[in-house]
Motif scaffolding. Structure first.
Motif, PDB file in Angstrom:
ATOM      1  N   THR A 198      -9.930 -12.470 -11.247  1.00 50.41           N
ATOM      2  CA  THR A 198     -10.415 -12.079 -12.568  1.00 50.41           C
ATOM      3  C   THR A 198      -9.333 -12.252 -13.624  1.00 50.41           C
ATOM      4  O   THR A 198      -9.607 -12.683 -14.748  1.00 50.41           O
ATOM      5  CB  THR A 198     -10.902 -10.621 -12.537  1.00 50.41           C
ATOM      6  OG1 THR A 198     -11.935 -10.489 -11.556  1.00 50.41           O
ATOM      7  CG2 THR A 198     -11.454 -10.198 -13.888  1.00 50.41           C
ATOM      8  N   ARG A 254       0.828  -1.205   0.000  1.00 42.60           N
ATOM      9  CA  ARG A 254       0.000   0.000   0.000  1.00 42.60           C
ATOM     10  C   ARG A 254       0.861   1.252   0.000  1.00 42.60           C
ATOM     11  O   ARG A 254       2.015   1.237   0.415  1.00 42.60           O
ATOM     12  CB  ARG A 254      -0.927   0.000   1.214  1.00 42.60           C
ATOM     13  CG  ARG A 254      -1.859  -1.194   1.245  1.00 42.60           C
ATOM     14  CD  ARG A 254      -2.848  -1.119   2.370  1.00 42.60           C
ATOM     15  NE  ARG A 254      -3.832  -0.075   2.146  1.00 42.60           N
ATOM     16  CZ  ARG A 254      -4.820   0.197   2.993  1.00 42.60           C
ATOM     17  NH1 ARG A 254      -4.932  -0.461   4.124  1.00 42.60           N
ATOM     18  NH2 ARG A 254      -5.687   1.143   2.716  1.00 42.60           N
ATOM     19  N   SER A 299     -11.087  -3.446   2.390  1.00 41.80           N
ATOM     20  CA  SER A 299     -11.463  -3.122   1.012  1.00 41.80           C
ATOM     21  C   SER A 299     -10.260  -3.203   0.085  1.00 41.80           C
ATOM     22  O   SER A 299     -10.368  -3.653  -1.055  1.00 41.80           O
ATOM     23  CB  SER A 299     -12.079  -1.721   0.955  1.00 41.80           C
ATOM     24  OG  SER A 299     -11.164  -0.744   1.411  1.00 41.80           O
ATOM     25  N   TYR A 300      -9.097  -2.788   0.570  1.00 39.35           N
ATOM     26  CA  TYR A 300      -7.887  -2.849  -0.249  1.00 39.35           C
ATOM     27  C   TYR A 300      -7.536  -4.298  -0.587  1.00 39.35           C
ATOM     28  O   TYR A 300      -7.330  -4.655  -1.744  1.00 39.35           O
ATOM     29  CB  TYR A 300      -6.724  -2.183   0.489  1.00 39.35           C
ATOM     30  CG  TYR A 300      -5.377  -2.706   0.089  1.00 39.35           C
ATOM     31  CD1 TYR A 300      -4.790  -2.319  -1.111  1.00 39.35           C
ATOM     32  CD2 TYR A 300      -4.683  -3.615   0.895  1.00 39.35           C
ATOM     33  CE1 TYR A 300      -3.558  -2.820  -1.493  1.00 39.35           C
ATOM     34  CE2 TYR A 300      -3.454  -4.113   0.524  1.00 39.35           C
ATOM     35  CZ  TYR A 300      -2.898  -3.712  -0.676  1.00 39.35           C
ATOM     36  OH  TYR A 300      -1.689  -4.214  -1.047  1.00 39.35           O
ATOM     37  N   LYS A 301      -7.472  -5.152   0.436  1.00 37.24           N
ATOM     38  CA  LYS A 301      -7.064  -6.540   0.207  1.00 37.24           C
ATOM     39  C   LYS A 301      -8.093  -7.268  -0.657  1.00 37.24           C
ATOM     40  O   LYS A 301      -7.727  -8.047  -1.550  1.00 37.24           O
ATOM     41  CB  LYS A 301      -6.869  -7.260   1.546  1.00 37.24           C
ATOM     42  CG  LYS A 301      -6.469  -8.721   1.389  1.00 37.24           C
ATOM     43  CD  LYS A 301      -6.082  -9.357   2.708  1.00 37.24           C
ATOM     44  CE  LYS A 301      -4.729  -8.899   3.170  1.00 37.24           C
ATOM     45  NZ  LYS A 301      -4.230  -9.676   4.323  1.00 37.24           N
ATOM     46  N   HIS A 302      -9.365  -7.017  -0.395  1.00 35.63           N
ATOM     47  CA  HIS A 302     -10.412  -7.669  -1.176  1.00 35.63           C
ATOM     48  C   HIS A 302     -10.316  -7.271  -2.642  1.00 35.63           C
ATOM     49  O   HIS A 302     -10.489  -8.109  -3.540  1.00 35.63           O
ATOM     50  CB  HIS A 302     -11.789  -7.312  -0.609  1.00 35.63           C
ATOM     51  CG  HIS A 302     -12.895  -8.141  -1.151  1.00 35.63           C
ATOM     52  ND1 HIS A 302     -13.572  -7.817  -2.303  1.00 35.63           N
ATOM     53  CD2 HIS A 302     -13.439  -9.314  -0.729  1.00 35.63           C
ATOM     54  CE1 HIS A 302     -14.493  -8.716  -2.544  1.00 35.63           C
ATOM     55  NE2 HIS A 302     -14.425  -9.641  -1.614  1.00 35.63           N
ATOM     56  N   THR A 303     -10.019  -6.006  -2.914  1.00 35.98           N
ATOM     57  CA  THR A 303      -9.892  -5.533  -4.294  1.00 35.98           C
ATOM     58  C   THR A 303      -8.761  -6.244  -5.016  1.00 35.98           C
ATOM     59  O   THR A 303      -8.899  -6.651  -6.180  1.00 35.98           O
ATOM     60  CB  THR A 303      -9.664  -4.014  -4.315  1.00 35.98           C
ATOM     61  OG1 THR A 303     -10.793  -3.357  -3.724  1.00 35.98           O
ATOM     62  CG2 THR A 303      -9.478  -3.511  -5.739  1.00 35.98           C
ATOM     63  N   VAL A 304      -7.617  -6.418  -4.351  1.00 38.52           N
ATOM     64  CA  VAL A 304      -6.478  -7.106  -4.970  1.00 38.52           C
ATOM     65  C   VAL A 304      -6.827  -8.561  -5.273  1.00 38.52           C
ATOM     66  O   VAL A 304      -6.534  -9.074  -6.359  1.00 38.52           O
ATOM     67  CB  VAL A 304      -5.241  -7.030  -4.068  1.00 38.52           C
ATOM     68  CG1 VAL A 304      -4.104  -7.881  -4.639  1.00 38.52           C
ATOM     69  CG2 VAL A 304      -4.778  -5.584  -3.911  1.00 38.52           C
ATOM     70  N   GLU A 363      -9.793  -9.907  -5.739  1.00 42.12           N
ATOM     71  CA  GLU A 363     -10.742  -9.947  -6.852  1.00 42.12           C
ATOM     72  C   GLU A 363     -10.025  -9.750  -8.188  1.00 42.12           C
ATOM     73  O   GLU A 363     -10.348 -10.394  -9.185  1.00 42.12           O
ATOM     74  CB  GLU A 363     -11.802  -8.863  -6.659  1.00 42.12           C
ATOM     75  CG  GLU A 363     -12.739  -9.096  -5.482  1.00 42.12           C
ATOM     76  CD  GLU A 363     -14.003  -9.812  -5.904  1.00 42.12           C
ATOM     77  OE1 GLU A 363     -14.355  -9.752  -7.093  1.00 42.12           O
ATOM     78  OE2 GLU A 363     -14.646 -10.436  -5.034  1.00 42.12           O
ATOM     79  N   ARG A 364      -9.038  -8.870  -8.192  1.00 44.27           N
ATOM     80  CA  ARG A 364      -8.300  -8.622  -9.428  1.00 44.27           C
ATOM     81  C   ARG A 364      -7.549  -9.865  -9.873  1.00 44.27           C
ATOM     82  O   ARG A 364      -7.507 -10.203 -11.071  1.00 44.27           O
ATOM     83  CB  ARG A 364      -7.329  -7.457  -9.207  1.00 44.27           C
ATOM     84  CG  ARG A 364      -6.598  -7.025 -10.459  1.00 44.27           C
ATOM     85  CD  ARG A 364      -5.628  -5.907 -10.169  1.00 44.27           C
ATOM     86  NE  ARG A 364      -4.909  -5.529 -11.359  1.00 44.27           N
ATOM     87  CZ  ARG A 364      -3.724  -4.937 -11.372  1.00 44.27           C
ATOM     88  NH1 ARG A 364      -3.140  -4.641 -10.215  1.00 44.27           N
ATOM     89  NH2 ARG A 364      -3.127  -4.629 -12.491  1.00 44.27           N
TER      90      ARG A 364
END
Length: 362
Positions: free
Chosen positions: A264, A241, A253-258, A260-261
């Motif tokens: 995907t 970060r 939210s930061y870890k979840h976003t990574v 998910e990326r």
């Protein structure tokens, strides 16, 4: 009376805008002067698929630090930690990279960060590659390691602090003492981590990729990279970060976003998730299982909270189990290795390696 946490959340957007404005104003004044001096090009670990790869990094003013040694005085480690935290970034600098027969170019932003995106003419082979990076108009090149993912059986997504490296994040005073006074050679991994991660990433048939997602700031990238190498823990791309305003935002939210990326980007690759009970890893990973139940092979949570979180984590375990995924609250690496062997994720030889590592006298 408004609770303190609620008041902080209400003020957070204002605080973020204020800090960001001050940061930009200072950068606008300082960075043109910094750009005229000697610069450091710090690449991070690149990653991608055979058809698309990205390499990020940062442009900074150089800092003077000796390579870490086990006998370094604590005061020297504190000074080095502060030099990392108060880095002097340089924006507006062109960076050109070459990977195989293709080039990519980017310009560093006001925090010094850049991302190069490569689209090879022919698919890259799975495994490790090297990209050569240089600053526009300056002499010298820097090499970035790049992990190309294909033909793997599964991937691993792991936290770092209190999952791999002992950080005491559940106690702010102990955490600060550990982080500020240690270095890459004195910081300690948990027993068996190296053997477990090697067993998960390597087999006779394939090399399974590992990705590290942490709330540590990018300022500690070189320390963490050296730590992984020194402790023989498999290398993988690190997702950290931005020191400053970004650290005020929610960890989850930061870890979840990574995550998910990554899910995907590699749509046919199932994953093992590894974290600890000290922060929000159980809740984050449970949410990932809710959204991607067919993509998660198992969840391993290192128990570092002395029992007071166990009830909530057991409730999450029952929830993810209904989705067909096991969540293992593991007191040590051996518990996780035992479950991984039962699923066929590691071999009996890999399990024995973890057993020997955990039971080896300190």
């Amino acid at each position: 009376m408004i609770p303190a946490k609620a008041a902080f959340r209400a003020l957070l957007p204002v605080l973020e805008r204020g800090v960001s404005a001050l940061d930009r104003a200072a950068s606008a004044f300082l960075q043109p002067r910094r750009a005229r001096g000697k610069l450091l090009l710090q690449p991070y670990v690149g990653w991608g698929t055979p058809g698309s790869v990205e390499v990020s990094g940062r442009v900074l003013l150089p800092r003077t630090m000796r390579p870490p040694q086990t006998g370094d005085p604590r005061l020297r480690n504190v000074r080095n930690a502060l030099r990392r935290l108060f880095s002097r970034e340089v924006g507006g600098i062109g960076v050109t990279g070459t990977l195989g027969d293709v080039q990519a170019r980017a310009v560093s932003d006001f925090d010094g960060y850049f991302t190069l995106t490569f689209t090879p003419r022919a698919p890259l082979s799975p495994g490790w590659h090297e990209a050569a990076l240089c600053l526009d108009g300056r002499q010298g090149t820097t090499t970035a390691r790049v992990q190309v993912v294909a033909e793997a059986r599964f991937g691993i997504i792991s936290d770092l602090d209190d999952t791999v490296i002992q950080s005491d994040v559940t106690s702010v005073p102990r955490m600060l003492l550990t982080v500020l006074t240690g270095n890459a050679r004195t910081r300690s991994p948990f027993p068996g981590v190296s053997a477990l991660y090697r067993a998960l990433t390597h087999s006779e048939q394939e090399r399974n990729p590992i990705f590290y997602v942490s709330s540590s700031p990018w300022n500690f990238f070189d320390l963490l990279l050296h730590f992984l190498s020194y402790r023989h823990i498999p290398l993988g791309p690190l997702f950290l970060r931005n020191w400053g305003v970004d650290l005020l935002a929610g960890h989850g939210s930061y870890k979840h976003t990574v995550i998910e990326r990554l899910l995907t980007r590699f749509p046919h690759l199932p994953f093992v998730l590894i974290g600890d009970s000290g922060e929000k890893d159980p809740e984050i990973y449970a949410e990932v299982v809710r959204r991607w139940p067919q993509r998660i092979l198992g969840v391993y949570i290192r128990d570092v909270t002395a029992g007071h979180r166990d009830q909530g984590i057991m409730a999450l375990r029952d929830e993810v189990r209904r989705a067909g995924v096991d969540l293992v609250l593991a007191g040590d690496s051996l518990n996780a290795a035992s479950h991984a062997m039962s699923l066929g994720l590691i071999t009996p030889d890999g399990y024995r390696g973890v057993l020997e590592s955990v039971t080896r006298p300190a």
